[in-house]
Design a protein around this motif. Structure first.
Motif, PDB file in Angstrom:
ATOM      1  N   VAL A   1       0.840  -1.204   0.000  1.00 11.19           N
ATOM      2  CA  VAL A   1       0.000   0.000   0.000  1.00 11.19           C
ATOM      3  C   VAL A   1       0.867   1.244   0.000  1.00 11.19           C
ATOM      4  O   VAL A   1       0.618   2.200  -0.737  1.00 11.19           O
ATOM      5  CB  VAL A   1      -0.931  -0.006   1.231  1.00 11.19           C
ATOM      6  CG1 VAL A   1      -1.682   1.314   1.317  1.00 11.19           C
ATOM      7  CG2 VAL A   1      -1.890  -1.159   1.177  1.00 11.19           C
ATOM      8  N   ARG A   2       1.901   1.213   0.850  1.00 12.21           N
ATOM      9  CA  ARG A   2       2.781   2.374   0.954  1.00 12.21           C
ATOM     10  C   ARG A   2       3.408   2.709  -0.385  1.00 12.21           C
ATOM     11  O   ARG A   2       3.534   3.876  -0.757  1.00 12.21           O
ATOM     12  CB  ARG A   2       3.870   2.087   1.983  1.00 12.21           C
ATOM     13  CG  ARG A   2       4.902   3.181   2.105  1.00 12.21           C
ATOM     14  CD  ARG A   2       6.147   2.678   2.775  1.00 12.21           C
ATOM     15  NE  ARG A   2       6.748   1.601   1.997  1.00 12.21           N
ATOM     16  CZ  ARG A   2       7.719   0.812   2.436  1.00 12.21           C
ATOM     17  NH1 ARG A   2       8.170   0.955   3.670  1.00 12.21           N
ATOM     18  NH2 ARG A   2       8.220  -0.131   1.676  1.00 12.21           N
ATOM     19  N   ASP A   3       3.785   1.658  -1.115  1.00 16.22           N
ATOM     20  CA  ASP A   3       4.447   1.910  -2.390  1.00 16.22           C
ATOM     21  C   ASP A   3       3.503   2.518  -3.409  1.00 16.22           C
ATOM     22  O   ASP A   3       3.936   3.199  -4.332  1.00 16.22           O
ATOM     23  CB  ASP A   3       5.059   0.611  -2.931  1.00 16.22           C
ATOM     24  CG  ASP A   3       6.168   0.133  -2.005  1.00 16.22           C
ATOM     25  OD1 ASP A   3       6.668   0.983  -1.223  1.00 16.22           O
ATOM     26  OD2 ASP A   3       6.512  -1.059  -2.022  1.00 16.22           O
ATOM     27  N   GLN A   4       2.207   2.254  -3.226  1.00 16.86           N
ATOM     28  CA  GLN A   4       1.246   2.835  -4.168  1.00 16.86           C
ATOM     29  C   GLN A   4       1.010   4.317  -3.909  1.00 16.86           C
ATOM     30  O   GLN A   4       0.807   5.091  -4.821  1.00 16.86           O
ATOM     31  CB  GLN A   4      -0.109   2.134  -4.016  1.00 16.86           C
ATOM     32  CG  GLN A   4      -0.166   0.767  -4.649  1.00 16.86           C
ATOM     33  CD  GLN A   4      -1.475   0.105  -4.287  1.00 16.86           C
ATOM     34  OE1 GLN A   4      -2.318   0.703  -3.643  1.00 16.86           O
ATOM     35  NE2 GLN A   4      -1.618  -1.136  -4.703  1.00 16.86           N
TER      36      GLN A   4
ATOM     37  N   ALA B   1       2.023   9.636  -0.210  1.00 14.04           N
ATOM     38  CA  ALA B   1       1.872  10.399   1.031  1.00 14.04           C
ATOM     39  C   ALA B   1       1.446   9.528   2.205  1.00 14.04           C
ATOM     40  O   ALA B   1       1.141  10.024   3.284  1.00 14.04           O
ATOM     41  CB  ALA B   1       0.853  11.522   0.820  1.00 14.04           C
ATOM     42  N   PHE B   2       1.415   8.189   1.954  1.00 19.21           N
ATOM     43  CA  PHE B   2       0.935   7.277   2.988  1.00 19.21           C
ATOM     44  C   PHE B   2       1.679   7.437   4.315  1.00 19.21           C
ATOM     45  O   PHE B   2       1.092   7.564   5.377  1.00 19.21           O
ATOM     46  CB  PHE B   2       1.082   5.845   2.467  1.00 19.21           C
ATOM     47  CG  PHE B   2       0.636   4.793   3.438  1.00 19.21           C
ATOM     48  CD1 PHE B   2      -0.715   4.534   3.620  1.00 19.21           C
ATOM     49  CD2 PHE B   2       1.557   4.060   4.166  1.00 19.21           C
ATOM     50  CE1 PHE B   2      -1.137   3.565   4.506  1.00 19.21           C
ATOM     51  CE2 PHE B   2       1.140   3.090   5.068  1.00 19.21           C
ATOM     52  CZ  PHE B   2      -0.204   2.841   5.231  1.00 19.21           C
ATOM     53  N   LYS B   3       3.012   7.505   4.210  1.00 18.79           N
ATOM     54  CA  LYS B   3       3.826   7.581   5.431  1.00 18.79           C
ATOM     55  C   LYS B   3       3.498   8.836   6.244  1.00 18.79           C
ATOM     56  O   LYS B   3       3.300   8.785   7.451  1.00 18.79           O
ATOM     57  CB  LYS B   3       5.314   7.595   5.066  1.00 18.79           C
ATOM     58  CG  LYS B   3       5.830   6.238   4.702  1.00 18.79           C
ATOM     59  CD  LYS B   3       7.324   6.205   4.742  1.00 18.79           C
ATOM     60  CE  LYS B   3       7.913   6.751   3.457  1.00 18.79           C
ATOM     61  NZ  LYS B   3       9.365   6.569   3.386  1.00 18.79           N
ATOM     62  N   ASP B   4       3.425   9.960   5.526  1.00 19.55           N
ATOM     63  CA  ASP B   4       3.142  11.220   6.226  1.00 19.55           C
ATOM     64  C   ASP B   4       1.737  11.215   6.799  1.00 19.55           C
ATOM     65  O   ASP B   4       1.498  11.716   7.901  1.00 19.55           O
ATOM     66  CB  ASP B   4       3.302  12.399   5.266  1.00 19.55           C
ATOM     67  CG  ASP B   4       4.754  12.653   4.935  1.00 19.55           C
ATOM     68  OD1 ASP B   4       5.602  12.063   5.647  1.00 19.55           O
ATOM     69  OD2 ASP B   4       5.035  13.401   3.993  1.00 19.55           O
ATOM     70  N   GLY B   5       0.813  10.624   6.048  1.00 18.24           N
ATOM     71  CA  GLY B   5      -0.562  10.568   6.539  1.00 18.24           C
ATOM     72  C   GLY B   5      -0.649   9.779   7.827  1.00 18.24           C
ATOM     73  O   GLY B   5      -1.300  10.209   8.794  1.00 18.24           O
TER      74      GLY B   5
ATOM     75  N   LEU C   1      -5.844   3.633   6.999  1.00 18.48           N
ATOM     76  CA  LEU C   1      -5.542   4.338   5.757  1.00 18.48           C
ATOM     77  C   LEU C   1      -5.516   3.359   4.589  1.00 18.48           C
ATOM     78  O   LEU C   1      -6.002   3.664   3.490  1.00 18.48           O
ATOM     79  CB  LEU C   1      -4.211   5.071   5.865  1.00 18.48           C
ATOM     80  CG  LEU C   1      -4.255   6.410   6.599  1.00 18.48           C
ATOM     81  CD1 LEU C   1      -2.943   7.133   6.437  1.00 18.48           C
ATOM     82  CD2 LEU C   1      -5.394   7.272   6.076  1.00 18.48           C
ATOM     83  N   ALA C   2      -4.973   2.153   4.837  1.00 19.75           N
ATOM     84  CA  ALA C   2      -4.948   1.144   3.782  1.00 19.75           C
ATOM     85  C   ALA C   2      -6.366   0.791   3.366  1.00 19.75           C
ATOM     86  O   ALA C   2      -6.667   0.625   2.184  1.00 19.75           O
ATOM     87  CB  ALA C   2      -4.226  -0.096   4.282  1.00 19.75           C
TER      88      ALA C   2
ATOM     89  N   LYS D   1      -4.943   7.890  -4.492  1.00 17.05           N
ATOM     90  CA  LYS D   1      -3.525   7.581  -4.267  1.00 17.05           C
ATOM     91  C   LYS D   1      -2.657   8.818  -4.334  1.00 17.05           C
ATOM     92  O   LYS D   1      -1.564   8.853  -3.799  1.00 17.05           O
ATOM     93  CB  LYS D   1      -3.068   6.575  -5.314  1.00 17.05           C
ATOM     94  CG  LYS D   1      -3.578   5.191  -4.997  1.00 17.05           C
ATOM     95  CD  LYS D   1      -3.203   4.208  -6.065  1.00 17.05           C
ATOM     96  CE  LYS D   1      -3.866   2.884  -5.750  1.00 17.05           C
ATOM     97  NZ  LYS D   1      -4.463   2.275  -6.926  1.00 17.05           N
ATOM     98  N   SER D   2      -3.137   9.839  -5.034  1.00 12.37           N
ATOM     99  CA  SER D   2      -2.274  11.010  -5.196  1.00 12.37           C
ATOM    100  C   SER D   2      -2.567  12.100  -4.175  1.00 12.37           C
ATOM    101  O   SER D   2      -2.077  13.200  -4.271  1.00 12.37           O
ATOM    102  CB  SER D   2      -2.444  11.563  -6.608  1.00 12.37           C
ATOM    103  OG  SER D   2      -3.816  11.843  -6.801  1.00 12.37           O
ATOM    104  N   MET D   3      -3.420  11.788  -3.210  1.00 12.74           N
ATOM    105  CA  MET D   3      -3.729  12.805  -2.203  1.00 12.74           C
ATOM    106  C   MET D   3      -2.518  13.060  -1.318  1.00 12.74           C
ATOM    107  O   MET D   3      -1.662  12.196  -1.170  1.00 12.74           O
ATOM    108  CB  MET D   3      -4.891  12.333  -1.341  1.00 12.74           C
ATOM    109  CG  MET D   3      -6.232  12.479  -2.012  1.00 12.74           C
ATOM    110  SD  MET D   3      -7.521  12.128  -0.849  1.00 12.74           S
ATOM    111  CE  MET D   3      -8.968  12.433  -1.820  1.00 12.74           C
ATOM    112  N   ASN D   4      -2.497  14.257  -0.719  1.00 14.41           N
ATOM    113  CA  ASN D   4      -1.381  14.532   0.183  1.00 14.41           C
ATOM    114  C   ASN D   4      -1.763  14.190   1.624  1.00 14.41           C
ATOM    115  O   ASN D   4      -2.916  13.839   1.912  1.00 14.41           O
ATOM    116  CB  ASN D   4      -0.925  15.973   0.041  1.00 14.41           C
ATOM    117  CG  ASN D   4      -2.049  16.941   0.285  1.00 14.41           C
ATOM    118  OD1 ASN D   4      -2.935  16.654   1.088  1.00 14.41           O
ATOM    119  ND2 ASN D   4      -2.031  18.065  -0.397  1.00 14.41           N
TER     120      ASN D   4
END
Lengths: 281, 1158
Positions: free
Chosen positions: B327-330, B333-337, B366-367, B377-380
């Protein structure tokens, strides 16, 4: 003058500037003392009849518990005292306003004061100025107790009652006085208006007139209002976004605003960062 | 005169300015590693240089100046995009930048990562070298020499064999490899796979597997003990679950605090089939657990869903990591979220302990949102957080569980089956595990509540959303209106029995606290009903203990705390009205309330079941929830009253009035307001006045329920007083103690404007005096009130309360401002006299009526004001933050509660008041209080811009209200910079002490500590004779001996009688005289509510020798050196003057000469 005092048996304390330092104790057995600083009252410009030259003593640093009466008694050892005037700051006395009754005079601050003691004889002034330093003046004695603290406050409270009829009387007399002054003023204005009116032959007498004598003084607010009206009119006549350069300018302005905001925010952030405001815990 | 040690005040100003930087340095040293990210550091320096080299030095914002060239240069496409994005996506670029800065703060630095990596490598090596050991019985613990098993071995007997062997593999799992690990408390999870030779396929039953796991960890710990790479070794357990012990390892030396390694022992991936852990299957046999043979064997054993999910959870960390990594790789901003969500959770104390919403769950959430396309996927990160909160707020996982499993295998349980077994359901990607197994419904409700609250204020442009959302901590005590604690947790064992919870106890492997908690919560929820809108509990913290000691017992943990969020309109009603006697619900009602339930007949004729609680005054009624809680817990769970500690009314004590029933002034205030209403009606109806009355308005705190000690109707003993000669009014007598203090309640009486009013200030004064006389005549002739007219006001004695009526003419301030210049121009100039009059007759009355309205909306507003002002007065700050300013500050707590809800109990209000004082950035921000909701967002911006543009000329504590957006009239004179600095310091300290006192059950309750001022910083103390202090009975520490003040018991006559002594307070007089005489040299501090000490602080600059000047000679003595004449304060004489001026009042003047010398 200073030299003459040097010969005095018990020395008085004179400091540069011609001031003499007197010692003031609250009670005869008080361990400490205040310094009253006195000098003959000498001002070139003053014409006041209340402070006649060469009979008036200028006194500094009078503690709050020394009232007019106390001061009068204290200084009567140097000779008969005619009057005592206390004020907060040294300077000319400022009683130009109509005299108010005692109920309407604003309460004075109870701090250290400056006094003008008017003696009946000029010699008393020199006597006071050459008073030896080590003979203190005593404020509160057996025969002349001075109220302070709780005693004084109870006294004050008890005397804060004003009989309504007396108060009414004071109000009435002031208002009568006021009405009279008002009438006189009107009379005067009328007279002036008459003077400025045309006479039979169509002549107008132009006089300089007293200051502020106009019937209605023009006010600041009115001035401003006129100015504003003018500028409004000007603006209304202007064309907006008519020429292409104007349009371009508006756009430019928008970007400039965004930029400015951005810079402001950046500055805020920098400041907050400097203060470590971003550590959540 | 000099000061001996570096004193407070003269350095305060410097300190305040330096505090930012000096503190920085200190912290820099402590946390060196934080700031070592070189790149980052450089960038910061650069930005400081380019943007504003000035402001970061003195810490004040200045209006920014850009040159024309900078502003109008042609923009690049990139810049345009950046500006547009900031404008459209975020409120403004500020929020975006703030988030970025926050993320930078919590992210791990490169240095720290390197340190972690090398440490993990070291430990992995050590772990691989664990020696083999001979096979022994599972119960034989003799091979463990230096460590204890991290497991509560109850029941002790268990079958099986065990031996040590090196682990099959050691891998990193959890947040660190995922990249979502954030500061502080950096923990890195290391999964150690137990070799399959140690395990047996039947181990899932009867805790055999968890025990082997614990033994394996103990074996690892024993091996690690001898390794030099290890700093400290402790045991803990995962989210408080005792079946899942952890081994905590920190590096040795100075790095020990930078990282904690958590070692999990896990079984081989395919060790057990997940279908065995279906929530309806049993894996713990009752026979084994109770140790008793049951005569008739039950056909089916009770299911053990929690035990099952525990064992199953151990199988899956690696699978979860793989899933999340994908999921993170997709999503970039996943990490920051996740990091933002974790910060949000942590500020709300939801991320740790049993049943928490951990960082792992945050990632999974989040996943889930990504997989269901609720977020793109492109959200910040900002949008991810927002959508996550929106999802939490709108979805009730206690009703409709969610699942991450795309296509679960046929044996996986359905969501409905999960729902039946657990309170909150969130199924993992495998489809077999409920990740929220331990969470109580209440905790989830709390998360929902927090999420919806956050969304509410996020968009509000009028407040600093970022601050409220992510930066403000919300500890239990400051968040909830009432708190109660259960101590003596051992009693919960009895509750388990009473509630017949053997099956559940087995499921939770004997952890009776966790077992009984959901049942207590639902019981209380039922009992408190609509009185509360939220019931929450503290999450029991994860225990930690050294490896060589036994694990702590269940009863040893900290007391459980519960938080109540009250609904103000129902919370304190004394009546619990149930269903009609003949309805079927009646039995249920009786069962809930037991013997307290009785049949009652109501005014509307209905006969229903009802429970009546006791409580006459508001102060007593605030304890109704306590009565309910203790009653229910005693009745249904056998928890004795002594175990329940209710935190809700402790601080009420300091504002207690009332002679019979304890009261905190609500009833008294109401009485005063009613009395005032009557008076105002009578004033309206007066005839025979030359001009009519247009408005009567209150201008006194008592008329808005915020007077600390509201006036109480009094009956006076005439023999105690003297008499004034003409009016026969009472006067104080010498030689007797000071009479009772009667507060005059200020009332402004506006009189109609008319051409008859003169246009001259002295004449207006006289006319007003005439009005006072006339009013007095009319009131005494028509209503028999005793009155005393004076030029400035009129005192009226009515119903045992004194009112002070002041006539006002609306054009008077304008007349005062007018003057004519020499040229004959009429100009308006502001002056203090006009300002004071306007404040008194217009602004204060308006404020009084506005706040009176606020009180109607929030019933505890008045009580919070009174507590806050009591604190200010007790700490000697009442001269710095006046009554009106304090009331507005408190009003802001109600009008702008974010991130909290408006307080519904006085205590939480006080805590938030202290928090506001101590945490608000007074230097850089105006406090905008939207009274009456009259300000729009545009007004806010304008206020802020005005503030920034003229910061230097504005008061340090700037409070803007709708009527006063430019000058902050209530804080214009005070506090000064130095005093505010001190107030902030003392408030922070009081808050700390108070919260500790309230939360800690072991400390003896003395909340008054926060109300005792530290006196050591003052230079002179003037001790007062307590007989002359009229309010001595209201002091924080009330004196044991009281003295007679001329009050009689009995009913109070509504009119007539002699005029009492009004507004006679010797201490007040004394203070005025002191300030008049010595205000230039010293500051005087006093607690107006019964303080018996006046504290004096010399002004730092007052003691420098000054050249002789006639205008600067007061209270000084002259010194002649050569031809120079200088003056210094005559300190001995001043000290004697303190005694002389306060003759009869002053007991002793205590110069603290240890702090200064003459």
């Amino acid at each position: 003058m200073a030299a003459s005092k040097e010969k005095h048996a018990k020395q008085s304390c004179v400091i540069p500037g011609g001031f003499t330092v007197l010692c003031l104790k609250f009670k005869s057995d008080s361990p400490t003392h205040h310094q009253l600083i006195v000098k003959e009252h000498r001002v070139r410009a003053e014409k006041s009849t209340q402070r006649p030259l060469n009979r008036t003593l200028f006194v500094l640093n009078i503690p709050p518990y020394c009232s007019q009466n106390v001061l009068k008694e204290l200084f009567s050892r140097f000779g008969p005292v005619q009057s005592v005037e206390l004020c907060e700051k040294p300077g000319a006395s400022e009683s130009t306003e109509p005299k108010l009754s005692k109920y309407f005079t604003p309460a004075e601050k109870e701090g250290f004061k400056v006094g003008y003691v008017v003696f009946k004889n000029a010699s008393s002034v020199t006597a006071a100025a050459s008073h030896p330093h080590d003979e203190p003046l005593i404020v509160c004695t057996e025969e002349r107790p001075v109220r302070t603290g709780v005693q004084k406050w109870i006294h004050q409270y008890t005397h804060s009652f004003i009989p309504p009829d007396q108060l009414q009387e004071a109000v009435d007399s002031f208002m009568n006085d006021y009405d009279k002054r008002k009438e006189e003023e009107e009379e005067r204005q009328k007279r002036e208006a008459e003077e400025q009116a045309e006479d039979e032959e169509g002549w107008i007498k132009v006089t300089k007139g007293a200051k502020g004598a106009k019937a209605r003084p023009h006010s600041e607010a009115a001035n401003q209002r006129t100015l504003q009206k003018e500028s409004k009119k000007k603006r209304r006549k202007e064309l907006l976004n008519f020429y292409s350069w104007q349009h371009k300018n508006t756009q430019k302005q928008h970007i400039a605003e965004l930029r400015k905001k951005f810079e402001e925010d950046k500055q805020k952030i920098a400041l907050l960062r400097a203060q470590r405001k971003f550590r959540p815990y | 005169m000099k000061r001996k040690n570096s004193p407070l005040p003269e350095d305060l100003e410097n300190e305040m300015e330096e505090s930012g930087s000096s503190q920085d340095e200190g912290e820099e040293e402590v946390e060196k590693d934080r700031e070592t990210e070189e790149e980052n550091g450089k960038k910061r320096k650069r930005s400081k240089k380019t943007v504003t080299p000035v402001d970061s030095e003195d810490g004040v914002l200045r209006p920014i100046k850009l040159t024309r060239g900078e502003l109008y240069r042609p923009p690049t496409v990139e810049e345009l995009n950046q500006l547009k994005e900031a404008e459209s996506l975020f409120h403004c670029s500020l929020l975006k930048m703030q988030m970025e800065e926050l993320l930078k703060e919590v992210a791990l630095s490169e240095r720290r990562k390197k340190l972690v990596d090398s440490f993990v490598l070291q430990i992995t090596d050590v772990l691989h070298s664990v020696p083999h050991s001979p096979v022994v019985e599972l119960t034989d613990l003799s091979w463990l020499t230096d460590v204890q098993v991290p497991f509560l071995l109850v029941p002790k007997a268990v079958k099986g064999k065990f031996h040590m062997e090196p682990p099959a593999s050691v891998t990193l799992v959890g947040s660190y490899p995922l990249g979502t690990c954030i500061k502080p408390r950096v923990t890195v999870d290391l999964a150690v796979t137990i070799p399959s030779a140690i395990l047996h396929p039947m181990d899932a039953i009867n805790q055999r597997y968890p025990r082997k796991r614990a033994l394996y960890l103990a074996g690892l710990a024993q091996h690690l003990l001898s390794s030099p790479a290890v700093g400290t070794l402790r045991f803990s357990c995962l989210h408080g679950n005792r079946l899942r012990p952890l081994l905590l390892v920190t590096p040795p030396g100075k790095d020990s605090s930078s990282v904690t390694l958590r070692i999990h022992a896990i079984p081989p991936p395919d060790f057990l089939k997940p279908s065995r852990f279906h929530p309806q299957k049993n894996n713990i046999r009752k026979e084994w657990f109770t140790g008793m043979e049951e005569p008739e064997k039950e056909t089916s054993e009770t299911p053990t869903p929690h035990y099952n999910s525990t064992v199953l959870g151990d199988h899956l960390p690696q699978a979860h990591l793989q899933f999340l990594s994908a999921v993170r790789d997709q999503c970039p901003a996943f990490k920051d979220g996740v990091a933002l969500l974790k910060v949000w959770l942590r500020q709300r104390e939801l991320d740790q302990g049993t049943g928490c919403f951990s960082g792992f769950l945050a990632s999974m959430l989040l996943a889930y949102l990504l997989s269901t396309h609720r977020v793109g996927k492109s959200m910040n990160a900002y949008q991810l957080l927002r959508n996550a909160l929106h999802f939490l707020a709108s979805t009730d996982l206690t009703e409709n569980g969610i699942t991450l499993a795309k296509d679960p295998d046929s044996k996986a349980p359905s969501v409905a089956e999960f729902q039946a077994a657990f309170q909150v359901v969130f199924v993992d990607p495998s489809g077999h595990l409920n990740m929220c197994a331990d969470m109580t419904a209440c905790t989830y409700k709390q998360i929902q509540h927090e999420a919806s609250l956050s969304l509410q204020f996020w968009d509000d442009p009028t407040l600093n959303g970022f601050q409220a959302l992510l930066m403000t901590p919300k500890p239990l005590i400051r968040t909830y209106d009432n708190i109660f604690q259960l101590s003596g947790l051992v009693n919960l064992q009895a509750s388990c029995k009473k509630l017949k919870l053997l099956g559940e106890l087995m499921d939770h492997s004997g952890n009776y606290v966790v077992t009984v908690l959901p049942f207590l919560l639902s019981l209380l929820q039922r009992g408190l009903g609509e009185r509360i809108c939220l019931l929450t509990h503290s999450l029991p913290p994860d225990p930690e203990w050294p490896v060589d000691s036994e694990p702590p017992k269940h009863k040893d943990q900290a007391p459980l705390s519960f938080g109540l969020l009250l609904t103000p309109e129902h919370a304190h009603s004394v009546l619990e009205r149930g269903p009609p006697a003949d309805s079927p619900q009646a039995a249920e009602f009786r069962q809930l309330w037991g013997s307290r339930s009785e049949l009652r007949r109501f005014q509307d004729g209905a006969i229903t079941e009802a429970v009546l609680w006791s409580g006459v005054t508001a102060c007593q009624r605030r304890l109704v929830p306590l009565q309910i809680i203790t009653h229910l817990l005693q009745l249904h769970a056998d928890i004795p009253e002594s175990c329940v500690r209710f935190i809700g009314g402790e601080v009420d004590d300091v504002i207690r009035v009332g002679r019979e029933a304890p009261s905190t002034g609500e009833e008294e205030s109401l009485k005063v307001v009613q009395c005032y209403d009557d008076l105002s009606r009578k004033l309206w109806q007066l005839e025979d006045l030359p001009l009519s009355v247009t408005a009567v308005q209150g201008a006194h705190p008592a008329l808005r329920y915020t007077q600390v000690f509201p006036p109480v109707p009094l009956k006076l003993d005439y023999s105690f007083f003297g008499r004034e000669k003409t009016s026969r009014a009472l006067v104080p007598q010498q030689g007797k103690p000071c009479p009772v203090y009667i507060t005059p309640i200020k009332v402004i009486c506006h009189v109609e404007g008319s051409g008859k009013w003169p246009h001259d200030k002295q004449a207006i004064r006289h006319i007003k005096a005439a009005f006072h006389i006339r009013l007095a005549e009319l009131l005494s002739s028509q209503h028999k009130y005793t009155c005393k007219a004076s030029p400035t006001h009129l005192d009226v004695w009515k119903d045992g309360v004194a009112f002070r009526i002041q006539v006002a003419y609306h054009r008077e301030p304008q007349v005062l401002r007018e003057s004519v210049t020499a040229e004959g121009m009429l100009i308006h100039r502001d002056n203090p006299e006009a300002r004071a009059l306007e404040l008194e007759t217009q602004h204060r009355t308006h404020l009084t009526s506005t706040l009176h309205g606020l009180q109607q909306q929030y019933p505890c507003f008045g009580a919070v004001c009174r507590l806050a002002k009591r604190w200010l007065a007790a700490q000697l700050f009442s001269a710095d933050i006046g009554q009106d300013a304090a009331d507005i500050l408190v009003a802001s707590l109600f009008l702008q509660p974010a991130p909290y809800t408006p307080p519904s109990s006085p205590q939480v209000g006080l805590l938030r008041f202290l928090f506001l004082l101590s945490s608000f950035d007074w230097k850089n921000n105006p406090l905008v209080v939207n009274l009456g909701n009259k300000l729009t967002a545009a007004d806010y911006t304008e206020i802020k811009n005005n503030f920034a543009a003229s910061r230097d000329s504005l008061p340090i504590m700037f409070i803007a209200t709708p009527n006063d957006s430019k000058v902050s009239m209530w804080t214009r004179e005070a506090p000064s910079v130095q005093m505010l600095q001190r107030i902030v310091m003392v408030a922070a300290e009081s808050l700390r002490v108070l919260e500790a006192q309230l939360m800690d059950p072991s400390q003896t309750q003395d909340v008054r500590v926060a109300f005792r001022p530290p006196l050591d910083m003052y230079d002179v103390l003037i001790h007062l004779n307590s007989k002359q202090v009229p309010l001595i009975g209201k002091a924080v520490d009330r004196p044991r001996a009281t003295f007679y003040q001329g009050i009689k018991e009995g009913t109070v006559a509504s009119s007539g009688g002699a005029l009492p002594v009004i507004d006679y307070d010797p201490v007040k007089q004394y203070l005025t005289e002191l300030r008049d005489a010595f205000g230039e040299l010293a500051l005087f501090f006093y607690d107006p509510y019964g303080g018996s000490v006046i504290a004096v602080l010399w002004k730092p600059k007052a003691f420098e020798p000054k050249p002789f000047k006639t205008s600067l000679i007061n209270a000084r003595s002259v010194k002649v050196t050569d031809a120079e004449v200088s003056t210094v304060p005559n300190i001995e004489a001043i000290l004697e003057d303190f005694c002389i001026i306060g003759e009869g009042l002053v007991k002793k003047v205590e110069p603290r000469t240890e702090k200064w010398v003459v």
